[in-house]
Enzyme design. Structure first.
Site, PDB file in Angstrom:
ATOM      1  N   ARG A  87       0.586  -1.180   0.001  1.00  0.00           N
ATOM      2  CA  ARG A  87       0.014   0.482   0.391  1.00  0.00           C
ATOM      3  C   ARG A  87       0.957   1.244  -0.286  1.00  0.00           C
ATOM      4  O   ARG A  87       0.393   2.508  -0.522  1.00  0.00           O
ATOM      5  CB  ARG A  87      -0.917  -0.488   1.430  1.00  0.00           C
ATOM      6  CG  ARG A  87      -2.099   1.113   1.007  1.00  0.00           C
ATOM      7  CD  ARG A  87      -3.071   0.537   2.329  1.00  0.00           C
ATOM      8  NE  ARG A  87      -2.825   0.515   3.486  1.00  0.00           N
ATOM      9  CZ  ARG A  87      -2.822   0.740   4.943  1.00  0.00           C
ATOM     10  NH1 ARG A  87      -4.091   0.078   4.307  1.00  0.00           N
ATOM     11  NH2 ARG A  87      -2.960   1.129   5.713  1.00  0.00           N
ATOM     12  N   LYS A 117      -2.916   6.703   1.101  1.00  0.00           N
ATOM     13  CA  LYS A 117      -2.453   7.333   2.677  1.00  0.00           C
ATOM     14  C   LYS A 117      -1.704   8.209   2.570  1.00  0.00           C
ATOM     15  O   LYS A 117      -0.512   8.488   3.031  1.00  0.00           O
ATOM     16  CB  LYS A 117      -2.144   5.880   3.359  1.00  0.00           C
ATOM     17  CG  LYS A 117      -2.820   5.267   4.485  1.00  0.00           C
ATOM     18  CD  LYS A 117      -2.706   4.339   5.602  1.00  0.00           C
ATOM     19  CE  LYS A 117      -2.097   4.943   6.776  1.00  0.00           C
ATOM     20  NZ  LYS A 117      -3.510   5.285   7.378  1.00  0.00           N
ATOM     21  N   GLU A 121     -16.311   6.073   5.899  1.00  0.00           N
ATOM     22  CA  GLU A 121     -15.508   5.463   6.563  1.00  0.00           C
ATOM     23  C   GLU A 121     -15.833   6.662   7.523  1.00  0.00           C
ATOM     24  O   GLU A 121     -15.718   7.708   7.790  1.00  0.00           O
ATOM     25  CB  GLU A 121     -14.453   4.902   6.570  1.00  0.00           C
ATOM     26  CG  GLU A 121     -13.326   5.991   5.756  1.00  0.00           C
ATOM     27  CD  GLU A 121     -12.237   6.029   5.415  1.00  0.00           C
ATOM     28  OE1 GLU A 121     -11.459   5.656   5.552  1.00  0.00           O
ATOM     29  OE2 GLU A 121     -11.403   6.063   3.736  1.00  0.00           O
TER      30      GLU A 121
HETATM   31  N1  PLP Z   1      -9.229   4.906   7.039  1.00  0.00           N
HETATM   32  C1  PLP Z   1      -8.149   5.510   7.144  1.00  0.00           C
HETATM   33  C2  PLP Z   1      -8.552   6.637   6.569  1.00  0.00           C
HETATM   34  C3  PLP Z   1      -7.168   4.965   7.857  1.00  0.00           C
HETATM   35  O1  PLP Z   1      -6.476   6.315   8.048  1.00  0.00           O
HETATM   36  C4  PLP Z   1      -6.940   3.758   8.305  1.00  0.00           C
HETATM   37  C5  PLP Z   1      -5.734   3.505   8.938  1.00  0.00           C
HETATM   38  O2  PLP Z   1      -4.572   2.962   8.849  1.00  0.00           O
HETATM   39  C6  PLP Z   1      -7.543   2.896   8.225  1.00  0.00           C
HETATM   40  C7  PLP Z   1      -9.240   3.266   6.668  1.00  0.00           C
HETATM   41  C8  PLP Z   1      -7.887   1.338   8.504  1.00  0.00           C
HETATM   42  O3  PLP Z   1      -6.538   0.766   7.276  1.00  0.00           O
HETATM   43  P1  PLP Z   1      -5.745  -0.384   7.740  1.00  0.00           P
HETATM   44  O4  PLP Z   1      -6.861  -1.417   8.176  1.00  0.00           O
HETATM   45  O5  PLP Z   1      -4.876  -0.437   6.906  1.00  0.00           O
HETATM   46  O6  PLP Z   1      -5.078   0.118   9.180  1.00  0.00           O
HETATM   47  C1  COI Z   2      -3.254   3.587  11.369  1.00  0.00           C
HETATM   48  O1  COI Z   2      -4.389   3.085  11.888  1.00  0.00           O
HETATM   49  O2  COI Z   2      -2.055   3.222  11.967  1.00  0.00           O
HETATM   50  C2  COI Z   2      -3.514   5.095  10.701  1.00  0.00           C
HETATM   51  O3  COI Z   2      -3.677   5.557  10.277  1.00  0.00           O
HETATM   52  C3  COI Z   2      -4.505   5.790  11.712  1.00  0.00           C
HETATM   53  C4  COI Z   2      -4.000   6.537  11.896  1.00  0.00           C
HETATM   54  C5  COI Z   2      -4.689   8.312  10.744  1.00  0.00           C
HETATM   55  C6  COI Z   2      -3.954   7.620  13.031  1.00  0.00           C
END
Ligand code: PLP
Ligand code: COI
Length: 342
Positions: free
Chosen positions: A83, A186, A222
């Site tokens: 990612r 991200k 989300e």
């Molecule tokens: N949505 C956003 C905007 C995020 O910043 C995150 C965190 O990374 C997630 C969802 C959840 O993603 P993940 O499960 O890969 O941490």
């Molecule tokens: C995460 O869940 O790791 C994120 O990046 C969320 C965050 C912006 C604290």
């Protein structure tokens, strides 16, 4: 830098605590250097750096956990690496070799090992890989020089409510991402814009905003930093990947666990926010690296509030939380090959 012996690992929130070391690699003249471990600290940057003026920057979020048997674990680090490169490509930045990414993560975690919260604290060493254009620019164009940094911080729960359930406000005033934009990457740009909506929601007593799609202001996207799930008509439903939601690694894991371990039917589809106010929606929660699985106690819109399960975590939410964290802590067999030891 605080001595790890002086940290109360049992009362951590999600605040920055400096650790010993960071991993740094620089991209110059078309290639990456070898990268090296350095003491955590400041560095010089040009005021004309692309990241400071035009936001050319991305990050990832990962966690290292201490298992009961003393092992240090990572959860699906290759997925974060992939990612990271997807985000880099979208922001016109050089990709970073996947094996080197994972190696860099392991080096930083090892170097900061004594900052990993103990097994029984429920905490983790949060890992923050970041990449930004630090070469000077004037016109809107990609930088020519880039810096990758991986730093860490010991953390507890992201939401101070912990596993108790958060109150969310559905917004029609603000959106997070639009089709064709950067919502599924991200990039740092996606986050600054959510600070004012979050501040306003907090002033009204909510933990966060539940964002809707930018076109119709109808379908759930989300939560500010976590993906959304609902148990609707007994099925696990989550917003489909439209390019405007961050495609969470925990989200994928939750879908697999719900289907394979709990035998639930899962649906990735458009979910109208109106469905949350109907009896057919029995539980809601959100997922993420920082948020893990956080129950949603209530959602509010236009003066109406729907409270779920008397604000207590639902049965399916609790089961999914227990299985996911059990696998991550090496207490439940990892049949998916998700866990990587440091
Ligand atoms: N949505 C956003 C905007 C995020 O910043 C995150 C965190 O990374 C997630 C969802 C959840 O993603 P993940 O499960 O890969 O941490
Ligand atoms: C995460 O869940 O790791 C994120 O990046 C969320 C965050 C912006 C604290």
């Amino acid at each position: 830098m605080i001595n790890p012996k002086d940290i109360d690992f049992y009362s951590l929130g999600f605040e920055f605590i400096e650790t010993r070391s960071m991993f740094v690699s620089n991209f110059k003249n078309g290639s990456w250097d070898e990268g090296k471990l350095m003491p955590f600290g400041k560095f010089e940057i040009s005021p004309a750096a692309c990241v400071l003026n035009y936001g050319q920057g991305i990050f990832e979020g990962m966690k290292a956990l201490r298992a009961k048997n003393g092992e240090i674990t990572l959860f699906r680090p290759e997925e974060n690496g992939k990612r990271f490169n997807k985000s880099a490509k979208r922001m016109l930045m050089p990709e970073y070799d996947l094996d080197k990414f994972i190696k860099g993560i392991k080096i930083v975690v090892k170097a900061n090992e004594d900052y990993i919260p103990p097994h029984d604290s429920g905490g983790a060493l949060y890992i923050r890989p970041m990449l930004f254009g630090n070469g000077p620019m004037l016109g809107v164009a990609p930088a020519k020089e880039f810096k990758l940094i991986i730093f860490t911080a010991p953390v507890g729960p992201y939401f101070p409510e912990g596993f108790k359930g958060i109150d969310l406000e559905i917004s029609k005033t603000y959106t997070r991402a639009a089709p064709g934009g950067t919502g599924s990457t991200k990039t740092i740009c996606n986050y600054a814009g959510t600070m004012l909506p979050a501040k306003e929601a907090k002033s009204r007593g909510f933990a966060q905003i539940l964002y809707l799609d930018a076109i119709n202001l109808e379908f759930i996207e989300e939560v500010g930093a976590a993906n959304f799930f609902g148990i609707i008509n007994g099925k696990l439903a989550t917003p489909r990947k439209t390019g405007t939601i961050l495609e969470g690694i925990t989200r994928e894991a939750v879908l697999e666990l719900a289907s394979k371990n709990l035998g639930l039917e899962v649906e990735e589809r458009d979910i109208s926010y109106r469905e949350l106010f109907e009896e057919s929606c029995s539980e809601v929660f959100c997922s993420g690296t920082a948020a893990v699985i956080t129950p949603i106690a209530s959602v509010s819109f236009d003066g109406k509030q729907r409270i779920f399960n008397n604000k207590k975590p639902g049965t399916i939410t609790t089961k999914l939380y227990e299985i996911l964290t059990g696998i991550q802590r090496l207490e439940i067999e990892d049949k998916f090959g998700w866990m990587v030891l440091v």
